[in-house]
Write an enzyme that holds these catalytic residues in place. Structure first.
Site, PDB file in Angstrom:
ATOM      1  N   ASP A  74       5.753 -40.645  80.373  1.00  0.00           N
ATOM      2  CA  ASP A  74       4.476 -41.157  80.880  1.00  0.00           C
ATOM      3  C   ASP A  74       3.591 -41.553  79.706  1.00  0.00           C
ATOM      4  O   ASP A  74       3.227 -40.707  78.889  1.00  0.00           O
ATOM      5  CB  ASP A  74       3.806 -40.072  81.734  1.00  0.00           C
ATOM      6  CG  ASP A  74       2.389 -40.429  82.136  1.00  0.00           C
ATOM      7  OD1 ASP A  74       2.082 -41.635  82.204  1.00  0.00           O
ATOM      8  OD2 ASP A  74       1.595 -39.498  82.384  1.00  0.00           O
ATOM      9  N   ASP A 133      -1.097 -40.401  83.681  1.00  0.00           N
ATOM     10  CA  ASP A 133      -1.298 -40.223  85.125  1.00  0.00           C
ATOM     11  C   ASP A 133      -0.274 -39.287  85.749  1.00  0.00           C
ATOM     12  O   ASP A 133      -0.284 -39.065  86.963  1.00  0.00           O
ATOM     13  CB  ASP A 133      -1.306 -41.570  85.842  1.00  0.00           C
ATOM     14  CG  ASP A 133       0.049 -42.273  85.827  1.00  0.00           C
ATOM     15  OD1 ASP A 133       0.983 -41.778  85.150  1.00  0.00           O
ATOM     16  OD2 ASP A 133       0.181 -43.327  86.483  1.00  0.00           O
ATOM     17  N   ASP A 163       6.557 -44.348  83.206  1.00  0.00           N
ATOM     18  CA  ASP A 163       6.295 -45.774  83.321  1.00  0.00           C
ATOM     19  C   ASP A 163       7.110 -46.557  82.293  1.00  0.00           C
ATOM     20  O   ASP A 163       7.826 -45.985  81.469  1.00  0.00           O
ATOM     21  CB  ASP A 163       4.796 -46.062  83.161  1.00  0.00           C
ATOM     22  CG  ASP A 163       4.187 -45.347  81.953  1.00  0.00           C
ATOM     23  OD1 ASP A 163       4.783 -45.416  80.868  1.00  0.00           O
ATOM     24  OD2 ASP A 163       3.127 -44.708  82.120  1.00  0.00           O
ATOM     25  N   ASP A 189      18.492 -51.671  89.182  1.00  0.00           N
ATOM     26  CA  ASP A 189      18.932 -51.078  90.440  1.00  0.00           C
ATOM     27  C   ASP A 189      18.628 -52.062  91.564  1.00  0.00           C
ATOM     28  O   ASP A 189      17.495 -52.536  91.695  1.00  0.00           O
ATOM     29  CB  ASP A 189      18.191 -49.764  90.696  1.00  0.00           C
ATOM     30  CG  ASP A 189      19.083 -48.687  91.284  1.00  0.00           C
ATOM     31  OD1 ASP A 189      19.905 -49.031  92.139  1.00  0.00           O
ATOM     32  OD2 ASP A 189      18.946 -47.513  90.887  1.00  0.00           O
ATOM     33  N   ASP A 195      22.862 -50.180  95.217  1.00  0.00           N
ATOM     34  CA  ASP A 195      22.680 -48.987  96.019  1.00  0.00           C
ATOM     35  C   ASP A 195      23.415 -49.109  97.349  1.00  0.00           C
ATOM     36  O   ASP A 195      23.294 -50.124  98.045  1.00  0.00           O
ATOM     37  CB  ASP A 195      21.178 -48.797  96.263  1.00  0.00           C
ATOM     38  CG  ASP A 195      20.830 -47.468  96.864  1.00  0.00           C
ATOM     39  OD1 ASP A 195      20.973 -46.445  96.182  1.00  0.00           O
ATOM     40  OD2 ASP A 195      20.396 -47.452  98.035  1.00  0.00           O
ATOM     41  N   HIS A 216      20.483 -39.617  89.646  1.00  0.00           N
ATOM     42  CA  HIS A 216      19.221 -39.212  90.264  1.00  0.00           C
ATOM     43  C   HIS A 216      19.409 -38.539  91.619  1.00  0.00           C
ATOM     44  O   HIS A 216      18.454 -37.961  92.160  1.00  0.00           O
ATOM     45  CB  HIS A 216      18.319 -40.438  90.429  1.00  0.00           C
ATOM     46  CG  HIS A 216      18.886 -41.467  91.352  1.00  0.00           C
ATOM     47  ND1 HIS A 216      19.974 -42.235  91.020  1.00  0.00           N
ATOM     48  CD2 HIS A 216      18.534 -41.838  92.611  1.00  0.00           C
ATOM     49  CE1 HIS A 216      20.266 -43.037  92.031  1.00  0.00           C
ATOM     50  NE2 HIS A 216      19.412 -42.817  93.007  1.00  0.00           N
ATOM     51  N   ASP A 217      20.625 -38.593  92.173  1.00  0.00           N
ATOM     52  CA  ASP A 217      20.909 -37.996  93.478  1.00  0.00           C
ATOM     53  C   ASP A 217      21.717 -36.710  93.393  1.00  0.00           C
ATOM     54  O   ASP A 217      22.035 -36.109  94.426  1.00  0.00           O
ATOM     55  CB  ASP A 217      21.690 -38.990  94.361  1.00  0.00           C
ATOM     56  CG  ASP A 217      20.824 -40.113  94.887  1.00  0.00           C
ATOM     57  OD1 ASP A 217      19.604 -39.929  94.999  1.00  0.00           O
ATOM     58  OD2 ASP A 217      21.386 -41.193  95.184  1.00  0.00           O
TER      59      ASP A 217
END
Length: 570
Positions: free
Chosen positions: A21, A25, A29, A98, A206, A338-339
């Site tokens: 980051d 925030d 990013d 992606d 995906d 990520h899964d």
């Protein structure tokens, strides 16, 4: 198969929300990624796969896209994106985006138009159906069929305005696109070409094997104890899937040269199907993500129903894929994404032997035939997270499962939490651990999800400086793939096939050979050197090890807990 650049490449997945980051925030990013490009260069990876950064309401963390041609302000601007792309290319790396085109967000203009009326020109861009015969819209059981969503509940959502239901295999805010409509396909191909023209180097696609459905959408057979029918036979590898993927290749990639990479995420795909998808003569995809090895520790009740996977399970399955795609097609190699929960907590030992087991698992995977994928933090040996309560989780799949299991099925909440801690996708999504400082150096603000408390011991700053770290070992594995044609394209043969602790195999090409020996257990593993006659006798060189102080004879018949040794000979 003729040599391709990606056979010797390694891909690194960045999950931008959790990587770094830059503005405080609490959410990662694009500028955060830019600031760490030299870290990726030091690791040695060739390709960065960027999880979705498109405009999105973030019901499923960006996998619900509301505008394919816009950068979500949460992540930055197109100026940031162009700087990232230029920075990667300047360092000799490629960028893979992606691509999520089985579904969009329900806030995408296409769906807003589609939902506006039953006669809108975009109505059949999505799957709309009336209530089941004899039922009124909104009644229990009135859904057009008995399919269930991957994120719990039915796969149908009633639209009160038109009185019809739309199909969503995932969240209700992720309506499925109707690929039967050629206008949908044209819009997708046009968008893909637009990104390639901007300079990106390919796509990770995906659940791309779900885009072709059996058009009459029949009921699925209801397994014992299940709430919904098994719909996979009607959308997994559907009747037009090869036609659609070949058409995509022709409309997007044909004539553009050989710089691109395409990989399709394909839950449920088998070896025979993967051969056809990745056969260069099919002109469909370069490789697929299969799920068999990451389903090995799932019981009959699915991913939340844990059953331990053995070393024999893992090596038999991965070897079948090595052999099955040896002559036709190509493998992707992954432990994490990520899964998936963190591999060192899943198939390794995240306690006493965390470093050794992370290295051993990396060794076994990276030296197979295929293209390895590293998920952010895997190269540090990051672990699962000790989530304290349901309030610590953020993932929609996890939260929906908890609500269904506890509130509808009446399962004890503490038992459900045990399953969530083991299997939840949020294990992979906690912030990248950069330093031992506040919030692991991820953000100066409040992170969107909890930081793993072990960041003080496990972090990039410490590991980059440590020649004995997991990071250093992954760097050596990547370098070995770059230097060695036998790693990139050599033949694979499983050895010590029935050993319950050792995963061992050889790679061979043009008179050169490698032997990989890895003890994937927490106790000593013995074997008979006579079972490796070509390697006993001390005439092979040790290329890589993960433990110091080994035997003078690397084929000694004993491997220490989580010890991995790589030998080479000509």
């Amino acid at each position: 198969m003729s040599d391709k650049w990606w056979q010797s490449a390694v891909v690194y997945q960045v999950y931008p929300r959790s990587f770094a980051d830059s503005d405080g925030d609490g959410i990662g990013d694009l500028r955060g990624v830019i600031e760490h490009l030299d870290y990726l260069k030091t690791l040695g990876v060739d390709v960065v796969w960027l999880s979705p950064i498109y405009a999105s309401p973030h019901d499923d963390n960006g996998y619900d896209i509301s505008d394919y041609r816009a950068i979500d302000p949460l992540f930055g601007t197109f100026e940031d994106f162009d700087e990232l792309l230029e920075g990667l290319h300047a360092r000799g790396m490629k960028l893979v985006m992606d691509l999520v085109v089985n579904h969009t967000s329900d806030e995408h203009p296409w769906f807003i138009e589609s939902a506006s009326s039953t006669d809108n020109p975009k109505r059949d861009w999505y799957w709309w159906r009336p209530a089941r015969d004899g039922r009124q819209p909104g009644e229990q059981g009135a859904e057009p069929n008995n399919w269930g969503s991957f994120f719990s509940g039915p796969a149908w959502q009633l639209d009160p305005q038109t009185g019809e239901y739309y199909l969503h295999l995932f969240s209700r805010k992720q309506p499925d696109l109707n690929w039967e409509n050629p206008e949908v396909r044209e819009a997708v191909y046009d968008m893909m070409n637009w990104w390639l023209d901007r300079g990106v180097d390919g796509f990770r696609m995906d659940v791309i094997n779900f885009i072709s459905k059996v058009t009459d959408l029949p009921d699925g057979e209801v397994p014992p104890g299940a709430l919904f029918g098994d719909a996979y036979p009607y959308y997994g590898q559907g009747p037009r899937i090869h036609e659609f993927l070949h058409e995509m290749h022709q409309r997007v990639f044909a004539g553009r040269g050989d710089r691109y990479l395409t990989v399709g995420e394909m839950p449920g795909v088998d070896i025979e199907q993967a051969q056809r998808f990745t056969d260069p003569r099919s002109r469909e995809l370069d490789m697929v993500f299969q799920f068999e090895h990451v389903d090995l520790d799932h019981g009959p009740g699915g991913k939340w129903d844990h059953r331990p996977a053995t070393v024999l399970d893992l090596k038999r399955n991965l070897s079948r894929w090595q052999e099955g795609l040896a002559d036709v097609g190509w493998n992707s190699l992954y432990w994490n994404n990520h899964d998936q929960p963190r591999v060192v907590s899943r198939f390794g030992d995240d306690g006493e032997h965390r470093v050794a087991s992370a290295k051993a698992l990396g060794t076994v995977l990276h030296l197979m035939r295929g293209t390895p994928y590293v998920y952010q933090g895997e190269e540090l040996g990051m672990t699962n997270v000790p989530f304290a309560s349901i309030d610590d989780f953020r993932d929609i799949e996890t939260l929906n499962h908890y609500a269904e299991a506890v509130d509808i099925l009446g399962e004890p909440s503490d038992e459900v939490l045990v399953a969530l801690r083991r299997t939840s996708r949020d294990n992979a999504r906690t912030p990248m651990q950069w330093t031992a400082g506040p919030n692991a150096g991820f953000t100066a603000g409040t992170p969107w999800i909890t930081v793993n408390p072990n960041a003080a011991e496990i972090n990039a700053e410490a590991e980059v400086a440590d020649p004995g770290s997991v990071f250093a070992h992954y760097r050596a594995l990547i370098d070995l793939r770059h230097r060695s044609r036998v790693v990139a394209t050599g033949d694979y043969e499983l050895v010590l096939a029935e050993h319950p602790q050792i995963f061992a195999y050889t790679r061979s090409l043009d008179g050169e050979a490698l032997l990989v020996l890895a003890n994937l257990s927490g106790s000593d593993a013995t074997y008979d050197p006579a079972d490796l006659p070509a390697w006993a006798g001390g005439d092979a060189d040790v290329v890589l090890t993960n433990l110091g102080g080994g035997s003078a004879d690397p084929v000694s018949g004993v491997l220490r807990p989580w010890e991995a040794v790589v030998l080479a000979r000509r």
